[in-house]
Design an enzyme around this catalytic site. Structure first.
Site, mmCIF file in Angstrom:
data_model
loop_
_atom_site.group_PDB
_atom_site.id
_atom_site.type_symbol
_atom_site.label_atom_id
_atom_site.label_comp_id
_atom_site.label_asym_id
_atom_site.label_seq_id
_atom_site.Cartn_x
_atom_site.Cartn_y
_atom_site.Cartn_z
ATOM 1 N N LEU A 153 0.863 -1.174 0.000
ATOM 2 C CA LEU A 153 0.000 0.000 0.000
ATOM 3 C C LEU A 153 0.901 1.225 0.000
ATOM 4 O O LEU A 153 1.955 1.212 0.637
ATOM 5 C CB LEU A 153 -0.906 0.040 1.244
ATOM 6 C CG LEU A 153 -2.051 -0.970 1.363
ATOM 7 C CD1 LEU A 153 -2.784 -0.753 2.687
ATOM 8 C CD2 LEU A 153 -3.025 -0.858 0.199
ATOM 9 N N ASP A 154 0.490 2.267 -0.707
ATOM 10 C CA ASP A 154 1.259 3.504 -0.678
ATOM 11 C C ASP A 154 1.326 4.031 0.754
ATOM 12 O O ASP A 154 0.434 3.762 1.574
ATOM 13 C CB ASP A 154 0.626 4.559 -1.578
ATOM 14 C CG ASP A 154 0.722 4.200 -3.054
ATOM 15 O OD1 ASP A 154 1.598 3.387 -3.404
ATOM 16 O OD2 ASP A 154 -0.080 4.732 -3.842
ATOM 17 N N ARG A 155 2.342 4.806 1.023
ATOM 18 C CA ARG A 155 2.572 5.311 2.376
ATOM 19 C C ARG A 155 1.348 6.053 2.928
ATOM 20 O O ARG A 155 0.973 5.882 4.093
ATOM 21 C CB ARG A 155 3.790 6.230 2.374
ATOM 22 C CG ARG A 155 4.166 6.773 3.742
ATOM 23 C CD ARG A 155 5.497 7.492 3.691
ATOM 24 N NE ARG A 155 5.913 7.935 5.011
ATOM 25 C CZ ARG A 155 7.141 8.364 5.316
ATOM 26 N NH1 ARG A 155 8.050 8.405 4.378
ATOM 27 N NH2 ARG A 155 7.434 8.745 6.542
ATOM 28 N N ARG A 255 -4.638 6.238 -8.418
ATOM 29 C CA ARG A 255 -4.254 7.644 -8.404
ATOM 30 C C ARG A 255 -4.030 8.167 -9.823
ATOM 31 O O ARG A 255 -4.472 9.277 -10.168
ATOM 32 C CB ARG A 255 -3.000 7.816 -7.553
ATOM 33 C CG ARG A 255 -3.179 7.363 -6.112
ATOM 34 C CD ARG A 255 -1.865 7.213 -5.373
ATOM 35 N NE ARG A 255 -1.220 8.506 -5.159
ATOM 36 C CZ ARG A 255 -0.050 8.629 -4.540
ATOM 37 N NH1 ARG A 255 0.589 7.557 -4.070
ATOM 38 N NH2 ARG A 255 0.487 9.831 -4.374
#
Length: 334
Positions: A153-155, A255
């Site tokens: 998962l992205d930060r 995104r």
């Protein structure tokens, strides 16, 4: 020159230059290829040397010669010839480890661990991050023989994050992901008035690395295919709450797709509307509004159906409440 001498393996066997070591394969290594097992075990030994001792027959499994593609089985006895390895640093156990994720556990058994990852935590160390989620979990659980991320998962993305506690579970979950047997749902707030109740988006995405080492993804014909099904959840005028069902899992997929369509995710500092993000921070949105809300899978070992749910974080719920009470003005006020 690298100081290579001897080191103790996880199961207690000493690997060094004076005598052969006998290693017993545990659950953490079962299912792993012998070449990968040796590369991980023999710290500081060049891969070329690892393959040489495999080809020469100096490495034996259950007293038999094997090739580099052999997959280890639980209980296998691996003979490692005398070899110099990189001594492993002694862990400093004097400092207590603060448990950061014990209250975030969604599901756990002997095969897998699932947490509700908070925003702001990288899943692994690197790129200026000394300790990510997986490194922290290993510190919190020093007796765990195997802990590996199933996915990323992205930060700044919160929500369902799966960690395998057995190699067999990791392999099973990866197979389910490749076969699209995993239903992953995300919630995001986008800028713009999204009208379609259901929309399938297919775009080719290309990964790049900028001069300063930053990862960036763009929509390009020669890129990898990405596919998402978006569902309209609620309209707030100039913002829309969407649910995304991932069909593929490309880097920054949601995104980039949404930004390309003209509906950037609120708070996205890489692909979003920077002026809008600054205004949203003043209104209380301090992070990217992207949350991994639900994952439906079959247990990798038992086959039981699992529905892993991470509730929308309180900060994001509170921001939606501000939109309910104080909707943004329309573009053409009367």
């Amino acid at each position: 020159m690298t100081n290579l001498s001897k080191a103790s393996n996880a199961n207690g066997a000493t690997i060094g230059p004076n005598s052969a070591a006998m290693l017993t394969v545990d659950e953490g290594s079962a299912g792993q290829r012998i070449d990968n097992f040796l590369t991980k075990t023999l710290k500081g030994v060049p891969k070329s040397h690892v393959y040489r001792i495999l080809r020469s027959g100096e490495v034996r499994v259950n007293s038999k010669r094997i090739d580099a593609t052999y997959r280890l089985q639980l209980g296998d006895l691996v003979r490692v010839p005398p070899i110099r390895v990189q001594p492993q640093p002694v862990a400093d156990d004097s400092r207590p480890v603060t448990a950061k994720f014990e209250q975030s556990v969604i599901f756990e058994d002997d095969a897998m661990l699932v947490i509700d990852k908070p925003a702001g935590f990288a899943v692994h160390g690197g790129s200026g991050v000394s300790r990510g989620v997986i490194e922290q979990l290993r510190l919190e659980r020093p007796h765990a023989k195997f802990l590996e991320l199933v996915h990323r998962l992205d930060r700044e993305t919160s929500g369902v994050l799966m960690v395998a506690k057995k190699r067999s579970a990791l392999v099973g979950l990866h197979e389910a992901m490749r076969a699209n047997h995993m239903d992953k749902r995300y919630l995001m707030l986008v800028s713009g008035d999204w009208k379609e109740k259901k929309k399938r988006v297919v775009l080719a995405l290309q990964k790049h690395v900028t001069a300063n080492g930053e990862r960036k993804v763009t929509v390009e014909d020669e890129g990898q295919n990405s596919e998402t099904i978006f569902h309209l959840k609620k309209s707030y005028g100039e913002f829309t709450l969407l649910e995304a069902q991932l069909i593929t899992g490309r880097t920054h997929q949601l995104r980039v797709q949404l930004a390309h369509l003209g509906f950037p995710i609120a708070g996205d500092d890489k692909y979003g509307d920077f002026a809008l993000n600054k205004a949203l921070q003043k209104r209380g949105l301090k992070r990217m509004f992207l949350h991994s809300a639900e994952t439906g899978i079959r247990h990798p070992l038992s086959g039981d159906k699992l529905k892993l749910i991470a509730p929308l974080p309180a900060a994001l719920q509170a921001f939606l409440a501000t939109l309910e009470k104080k909707p943004l003005p329309t573009k053409n006020p009367e």
